[in-house]
Design an enzyme around this catalytic site. Structure first.
Site, PDB file in Angstrom:
ATOM      1  N   ASP A 160     -23.043  -0.744 -79.593  1.00  0.00           N
ATOM      2  CA  ASP A 160     -22.913  -2.156 -79.212  1.00  0.00           C
ATOM      3  C   ASP A 160     -24.200  -2.910 -79.574  1.00  0.00           C
ATOM      4  O   ASP A 160     -24.169  -4.036 -80.064  1.00  0.00           O
ATOM      5  CB  ASP A 160     -22.636  -2.261 -77.707  1.00  0.00           C
ATOM      6  CG  ASP A 160     -21.513  -1.317 -77.291  1.00  0.00           C
ATOM      7  OD1 ASP A 160     -20.386  -1.519 -77.740  1.00  0.00           O
ATOM      8  OD2 ASP A 160     -21.790  -0.352 -76.560  1.00  0.00           O
ATOM      9  N   HIS A 188     -19.904   0.293 -71.524  1.00  0.00           N
ATOM     10  CA  HIS A 188     -19.415   0.306 -72.910  1.00  0.00           C
ATOM     11  C   HIS A 188     -17.921  -0.003 -72.860  1.00  0.00           C
ATOM     12  O   HIS A 188     -17.070   0.887 -72.945  1.00  0.00           O
ATOM     13  CB  HIS A 188     -19.660   1.662 -73.576  1.00  0.00           C
ATOM     14  CG  HIS A 188     -19.008   1.750 -74.923  1.00  0.00           C
ATOM     15  ND1 HIS A 188     -19.397   0.992 -75.989  1.00  0.00           N
ATOM     16  CD2 HIS A 188     -17.940   2.478 -75.362  1.00  0.00           C
ATOM     17  CE1 HIS A 188     -18.614   1.248 -77.029  1.00  0.00           C
ATOM     18  NE2 HIS A 188     -17.730   2.149 -76.673  1.00  0.00           N
TER      19      HIS A 188
END
Ligand code: NAD
Ligand code: LMR
Length: 329
Positions: A160, A188
């Site tokens: 990410d 996440h």
């Protein structure tokens, strides 16, 4: 090779990420160009043959740093003496599966693996959980390993982080290498919060450089947070090479340190910093040095960020409650 090889265990070794990861570990990109490694591949029994095929290809690559490969379907063997454990194999969500079913199925994987790490890993073991839901899978494994310091269990939000670097670089016409101090907070998942308020681009504040809150709220954040789903839509399979790349980055940074003046994002057990409930495995800005990490302290969190961090952290707290109710922690 004069040094003792470092034992690196990879679970789900015959999967997509495993295939993209193992060759990079064996070539020295995980730990460094002078660190020999011994690979331990853990797979479920029906996938052992495929893991053997990958091991044949590793042999055929004649990597000077690769001192050996063990393949097993027994976590107690796979984690014996392991120094670095990359927990990639997980149970994917299938049609009709509720979130609770997914957590329960993964509990059946990560609880015994945590126990095997507890009982058999080396004293300096470092654990990275990649398999989804990564943060809560890491919590399950950590809870099953009471003799291992909790902070050794981490989950991956580096993908990410890397995604956010590229989106910000594209928006501002800069190079990813010009960007520092970007942060992924929380889970996440689609609730994660990529934060550019403390980031710098070539030394200038990133949020001020962008100066476009609508872009932040309606473009940047959803693009980064939903990138995993977008990749699945485009490829028909979840990200593999970029996920393997992020796993390499995560461990490499943990072992070798963050550059002066910069930090990275790692999901780590919360110590209560920034109002994140203690114990949940949440992404934070962290610096690393000498094989340890510290959560960056003292950042001012504005109202825009606070709402988003709280939402992702709430999701993690809910996941913790769900696995507690299932008796997994
Ligand atoms: N955190 C992240 O940023 C991120 C990014 C991409 C993918 N992922 C996740 O990583 C995981 C792996 O992805 P993939 O594309 O390699 O999947 P994959 O299905 O190609 O491979 C998974 C492998 O895990 C194995 N496995 C299942 N149960 C196991 C067990 N108990 N022990 C050992 N091995 C086991 C399977 O046999 C399979 O070979 C998925 O959960 C995926 O959602 C996470
Ligand atoms: O496997 C997924 O669900 C997506 C993956 O976590 C990703 O971020 O690419």
């Amino acid at each position: 090779m004069s040094r003792t090889p470092v034992n690196v265990t990879v679970t789900g070794a015959a999967g997509q990420i495993g295939y993209a990861l193992l060759f990079r570990i064996a070539s020295g990109q995980l730990l460094g160009p002078d660190v020999p490694v011994r690979l331990r591949l853990l797979e479920i029994t029906p996938a052992l043959k495929a893991a053997e095929g990958t091991a044949m290809e590793l042999d055929d690559s004649a990597f000077p740093l690769l001192s050996g490969i063990d393949i097993t379907d027994d976590p107690n063997v796979a984690f014996a003496g392991t120094n670095v454990a990359l927990l990639v194999g997980a149970r994917p969500r299938t049609k009709g599966m509720e979130r609770g079913d997914l957590l329960e199925a993964n509990g059946g994987i990560f609880k015994p693996q945590g126990k095997a790490i507890n009982d058999h890993a080396a004293d300096d073991v470092k654990v990275l959980v990649v398999g989804n839901p990564a943060n809560t899978n890491a919590l399950i494994a950590q809870a099953a390993a009471p003799d291992v310091p909790a902070e050794r269990f981490t989950a991956m939000t580096r993908l990410d982080h890397n995604r956010a670097l590229t989106q910000l670089a594209k928006k501002t016409g800069s190079a990813v290498s010009d960007i520092r101090r970007l942060t992924i907070w929380g889970n996440h998942s689609a609730t994660q919060y990529p934060d550019i308020f403390h980031a710098e681009i070539a030394g200038k504040n990133a949020a001020e450089t962008v100066n476009d809150e609508a872009w932040l709220a309606d473009d940047f954040i959803p693009t980064v947070a939903k990138r995993g789903a977008a990749i699945i839509e485009a490829r028909g399979a979840s990200s593999a090479a970029s996920a393997a790349n992020a796993a390499i980055d995560h461990v490499h940074t943990w072992v070798n340190g963050t550059p002066e003046g910069d930090w990275t994002s790692m999901a780590v057990p919360s110590d209560g910093s920034y109002g994140v409930p203690e114990g949940i495995i949440s992404s934070f800005p962290v610096t690393t040095s000498g094989g340890s990490y510290e959560i960056v302290q003292g950042l001012e969190i504005n109202a825009f960020s606070r709402t988003r961090i709280d939402a992702s952290v709430q999701e993690l707290s809910d996941e913790r409650e769900a696995v507690r109710a299932l008796g997994l922690i």
